[in-house]
Design a protein around this motif. Structure first.
Motif, PDB file in Angstrom:
ATOM      1  N   LYS A   2       0.862  -1.182   0.000  1.00 41.31           N
ATOM      2  CA  LYS A   2       0.000   0.000   0.000  1.00 41.31           C
ATOM      3  C   LYS A   2       0.902   1.236   0.000  1.00 41.31           C
ATOM      4  O   LYS A   2       1.390   1.676   1.038  1.00 41.31           O
ATOM      5  CB  LYS A   2      -0.909  -0.011   1.219  1.00 41.31           C
ATOM      6  CG  LYS A   2      -1.886  -1.183   1.236  1.00 41.31           C
ATOM      7  CD  LYS A   2      -2.760  -1.169   2.490  1.00 41.31           C
ATOM      8  CE  LYS A   2      -3.742  -2.324   2.470  1.00 41.31           C
ATOM      9  NZ  LYS A   2      -4.614  -2.331   3.679  1.00 41.31           N
ATOM     10  N   GLN A   3       1.130   1.795  -1.168  1.00 40.85           N
ATOM     11  CA  GLN A   3       2.126   2.859  -1.327  1.00 40.85           C
ATOM     12  C   GLN A   3       1.557   4.269  -1.132  1.00 40.85           C
ATOM     13  O   GLN A   3       2.307   5.238  -1.083  1.00 40.85           O
ATOM     14  CB  GLN A   3       2.763   2.766  -2.724  1.00 40.85           C
ATOM     15  CG  GLN A   3       3.472   1.450  -2.983  1.00 40.85           C
ATOM     16  CD  GLN A   3       4.120   1.424  -4.358  1.00 40.85           C
ATOM     17  OE1 GLN A   3       4.420   2.460  -4.944  1.00 40.85           O
ATOM     18  NE2 GLN A   3       4.336   0.221  -4.890  1.00 40.85           N
ATOM     19  N   TYR A   4       0.244   4.382  -1.033  1.00 43.61           N
ATOM     20  CA  TYR A   4      -0.368   5.708  -0.944  1.00 43.61           C
ATOM     21  C   TYR A   4      -0.843   5.939   0.490  1.00 43.61           C
ATOM     22  O   TYR A   4      -1.775   5.280   0.962  1.00 43.61           O
ATOM     23  CB  TYR A   4      -1.524   5.833  -1.936  1.00 43.61           C
ATOM     24  CG  TYR A   4      -1.066   5.672  -3.364  1.00 43.61           C
ATOM     25  CD1 TYR A   4      -0.640   6.771  -4.094  1.00 43.61           C
ATOM     26  CD2 TYR A   4      -1.023   4.402  -3.956  1.00 43.61           C
ATOM     27  CE1 TYR A   4      -0.196   6.622  -5.412  1.00 43.61           C
ATOM     28  CE2 TYR A   4      -0.575   4.249  -5.255  1.00 43.61           C
ATOM     29  CZ  TYR A   4      -0.161   5.363  -5.968  1.00 43.61           C
ATOM     30  OH  TYR A   4       0.290   5.214  -7.262  1.00 43.61           O
TER      31      TYR A   4
ATOM     32  N   ASP B  21      -2.933   5.390   7.786  1.00 44.71           N
ATOM     33  CA  ASP B  21      -3.550   4.450   6.854  1.00 44.71           C
ATOM     34  C   ASP B  21      -2.900   4.558   5.480  1.00 44.71           C
ATOM     35  O   ASP B  21      -2.565   5.653   5.016  1.00 44.71           O
ATOM     36  CB  ASP B  21      -5.053   4.723   6.725  1.00 44.71           C
ATOM     37  CG  ASP B  21      -5.822   4.281   7.955  1.00 44.71           C
ATOM     38  OD1 ASP B  21      -5.198   3.705   8.861  1.00 44.71           O
ATOM     39  OD2 ASP B  21      -7.047   4.529   8.005  1.00 44.71           O
ATOM     40  N   ARG B  22      -2.748   3.372   4.842  1.00 47.81           N
ATOM     41  CA  ARG B  22      -2.138   3.322   3.521  1.00 47.81           C
ATOM     42  C   ARG B  22      -3.095   2.631   2.549  1.00 47.81           C
ATOM     43  O   ARG B  22      -3.926   1.806   2.946  1.00 47.81           O
ATOM     44  CB  ARG B  22      -0.796   2.594   3.568  1.00 47.81           C
ATOM     45  CG  ARG B  22       0.203   3.220   4.525  1.00 47.81           C
ATOM     46  CD  ARG B  22       1.502   2.436   4.548  1.00 47.81           C
ATOM     47  NE  ARG B  22       2.244   2.619   3.314  1.00 47.81           N
ATOM     48  CZ  ARG B  22       3.149   3.581   3.108  1.00 47.81           C
ATOM     49  NH1 ARG B  22       3.411   4.445   4.094  1.00 47.81           N
ATOM     50  NH2 ARG B  22       3.798   3.688   1.964  1.00 47.81           N
ATOM     51  N   PHE B  23      -2.910   2.921   1.240  1.00 47.58           N
ATOM     52  CA  PHE B  23      -3.848   2.427   0.233  1.00 47.58           C
ATOM     53  C   PHE B  23      -3.082   2.000  -1.014  1.00 47.58           C
ATOM     54  O   PHE B  23      -1.950   2.435  -1.257  1.00 47.58           O
ATOM     55  CB  PHE B  23      -4.871   3.517  -0.111  1.00 47.58           C
ATOM     56  CG  PHE B  23      -5.655   3.979   1.089  1.00 47.58           C
ATOM     57  CD1 PHE B  23      -6.845   3.364   1.437  1.00 47.58           C
ATOM     58  CD2 PHE B  23      -5.169   4.999   1.891  1.00 47.58           C
ATOM     59  CE1 PHE B  23      -7.547   3.766   2.560  1.00 47.58           C
ATOM     60  CE2 PHE B  23      -5.866   5.412   3.018  1.00 47.58           C
ATOM     61  CZ  PHE B  23      -7.057   4.788   3.357  1.00 47.58           C
ATOM     62  N   TYR B  24      -3.747   1.119  -1.829  1.00 41.64           N
ATOM     63  CA  TYR B  24      -3.103   0.586  -3.019  1.00 41.64           C
ATOM     64  C   TYR B  24      -3.036   1.618  -4.144  1.00 41.64           C
ATOM     65  O   TYR B  24      -2.163   1.558  -4.994  1.00 41.64           O
ATOM     66  CB  TYR B  24      -3.864  -0.648  -3.523  1.00 41.64           C
ATOM     67  CG  TYR B  24      -3.766  -1.820  -2.588  1.00 41.64           C
ATOM     68  CD1 TYR B  24      -2.550  -2.459  -2.378  1.00 41.64           C
ATOM     69  CD2 TYR B  24      -4.888  -2.310  -1.944  1.00 41.64           C
ATOM     70  CE1 TYR B  24      -2.453  -3.555  -1.531  1.00 41.64           C
ATOM     71  CE2 TYR B  24      -4.805  -3.405  -1.095  1.00 41.64           C
ATOM     72  CZ  TYR B  24      -3.568  -4.020  -0.882  1.00 41.64           C
ATOM     73  OH  TYR B  24      -3.483  -5.088  -0.040  1.00 41.64           O
TER      74      TYR B  24
ATOM     75  N   HIS C  46     -10.699   8.079   1.132  1.00 37.74           N
ATOM     76  CA  HIS C  46     -10.538   7.988   2.587  1.00 37.74           C
ATOM     77  C   HIS C  46     -10.408   9.385   3.205  1.00 37.74           C
ATOM     78  O   HIS C  46     -11.066   9.699   4.210  1.00 37.74           O
ATOM     79  CB  HIS C  46      -9.307   7.137   2.911  1.00 37.74           C
ATOM     80  CG  HIS C  46      -8.766   7.356   4.293  1.00 37.74           C
ATOM     81  ND1 HIS C  46      -9.315   6.774   5.430  1.00 37.74           N
ATOM     82  CD2 HIS C  46      -7.728   8.125   4.732  1.00 37.74           C
ATOM     83  CE1 HIS C  46      -8.632   7.159   6.495  1.00 37.74           C
ATOM     84  NE2 HIS C  46      -7.660   7.974   6.095  1.00 37.74           N
ATOM     85  N   MET C  47      -9.561  10.237   2.626  1.00 39.13           N
ATOM     86  CA  MET C  47      -9.351  11.575   3.189  1.00 39.13           C
ATOM     87  C   MET C  47     -10.608  12.429   3.078  1.00 39.13           C
ATOM     88  O   MET C  47     -10.877  13.247   3.972  1.00 39.13           O
ATOM     89  CB  MET C  47      -8.150  12.248   2.514  1.00 39.13           C
ATOM     90  CG  MET C  47      -6.824  11.587   2.867  1.00 39.13           C
ATOM     91  SD  MET C  47      -5.354  12.544   2.392  1.00 39.13           S
ATOM     92  CE  MET C  47      -5.454  12.479   0.605  1.00 39.13           C
ATOM     93  N   ASP C  48     -11.393  12.235   2.012  1.00 42.10           N
ATOM     94  CA  ASP C  48     -12.661  12.953   1.895  1.00 42.10           C
ATOM     95  C   ASP C  48     -13.638  12.510   2.982  1.00 42.10           C
ATOM     96  O   ASP C  48     -14.320  13.329   3.606  1.00 42.10           O
ATOM     97  CB  ASP C  48     -13.285  12.697   0.518  1.00 42.10           C
ATOM     98  CG  ASP C  48     -12.594  13.466  -0.591  1.00 42.10           C
ATOM     99  OD1 ASP C  48     -11.911  14.464  -0.276  1.00 42.10           O
ATOM    100  OD2 ASP C  48     -12.732  13.072  -1.766  1.00 42.10           O
TER     101      ASP C  48
END
Length: 268
Positions: free
Chosen positions: A29-31, A38-41, A49-51
């Motif tokens: 999960k690089q983002y 928290d990290r995302f693909y 997520h941030m919204d």
């Protein structure tokens, strides 16, 4: 060798590594969220997520709104007038709070609401009308100038709240009549020369060689000295030492000259 992004396996080729990570969902999960851990693909999932949680990095200088980019934040603050050190009526930004305060206390916003107590000419600040009196410019108070004002206030300020107790005070009246040195009119104190007697006279009547006869009343935190009452008022108007507010100076200053009951105690 090619390393899996999640486990410790290695592969001889990039294609074999990709097949392994696709099969076991070992993509990293690089983002990462700008706010939490928290990290995302992918970036889309991260933005969603941030919204949802209000985890954007860029926060308005004034309100609690957050944005996904600096540009979006700037657009919001432009539209809402939410810049720090910002004058909304004038739509102007200032470098710091002191510059903004000076602007808000200027004639643009304050108008001319402080009258000379003798001729009623209107000024923006107490320091403005006091300078008018100390220079002897008031047509209805010709006897008032820097020296006579100091003497009158000193008699009432026996505890030295504002005035310095000068043991050798004398009225500073210097004549340029004998200052001609053959080429120019020369100041006998600093030796500066002037082409005209009027130039020397203006120099002698300026604060250049005057004694410091007032001090900031905030003795606990400020030791500034002033050569005239206008200078002291200007210092208090700036609120730089925290002794009083701009408006309080303007409201109380007239009592220095008319003998009102707020004299010396009206700034608090």
């Amino acid at each position: 060798m090619y390393d899996c992004q999640s486990c410790n396996r290695t592969f001889a080729s990039d294609n074999a590594c990709w097949q392994h990570m696709n099969a076991l969902d070992h993509w990293a999960k690089q983002y990462e969220c700008d706010f939490c851990t928290d990290r995302f693909y992918n970036q889309d999932d991260c933005d969603d997520h941030m919204d949802d949680y209000g985890h954007h990095r860029w926060e308005c200088d004034t309100c609690t709104k957050k944005f996904s980019s600096s540009r979006a934040k700037d657009q919001h603050m432009d539209a809402a007038g939410h810049w720090e050190h910002y004058c909304a009526p004038c739509k102007r930004r200032f470098g710091d709070n002191n510059q903004l305060r000076m602007h808000l206390n200027s004639r643009i916003h304050q108008g001319a609401t402080v009258p000379c107590p003798f001729c009623r000419k209107a000024f923006t600040t107490a320091s403005g009308f006091t300078n008018h009196l100390e220079k002897g410019s008031c047509p209805n108070a010709r006897a008032l100038n820097r020296e006579t004002i100091y003497q009158a206030i000193r008699q009432r300020d026996r505890n030295g709240i504002f005035t310095n107790n000068l043991l050798e005070w004398h009225e500073e009246t210097w004549s340029p009549n004998n200052a001609w040195n053959g080429n120019d009119f020369e100041c006998y104190i600093c030796r500066h020369v002037f082409g005209t007697m009027r130039g020397l006279d203006q120099h002698l009547k300026s604060p250049t060689h005057q004694q410091e006869i007032y001090h900031c009343p905030n003795k606990a935190r400020c030791r500034k000295q002033f050569k005239n009452l206008a200078g002291m008022f200007n210092h208090l108007e700036s609120e730089s030492c925290g002794f009083t507010k701009f408006g309080s100076v303007n409201k109380s200053a007239e009592d220095f000259f008319t003998g009102g009951s707020a004299m010396l105690i009206g700034f608090r």
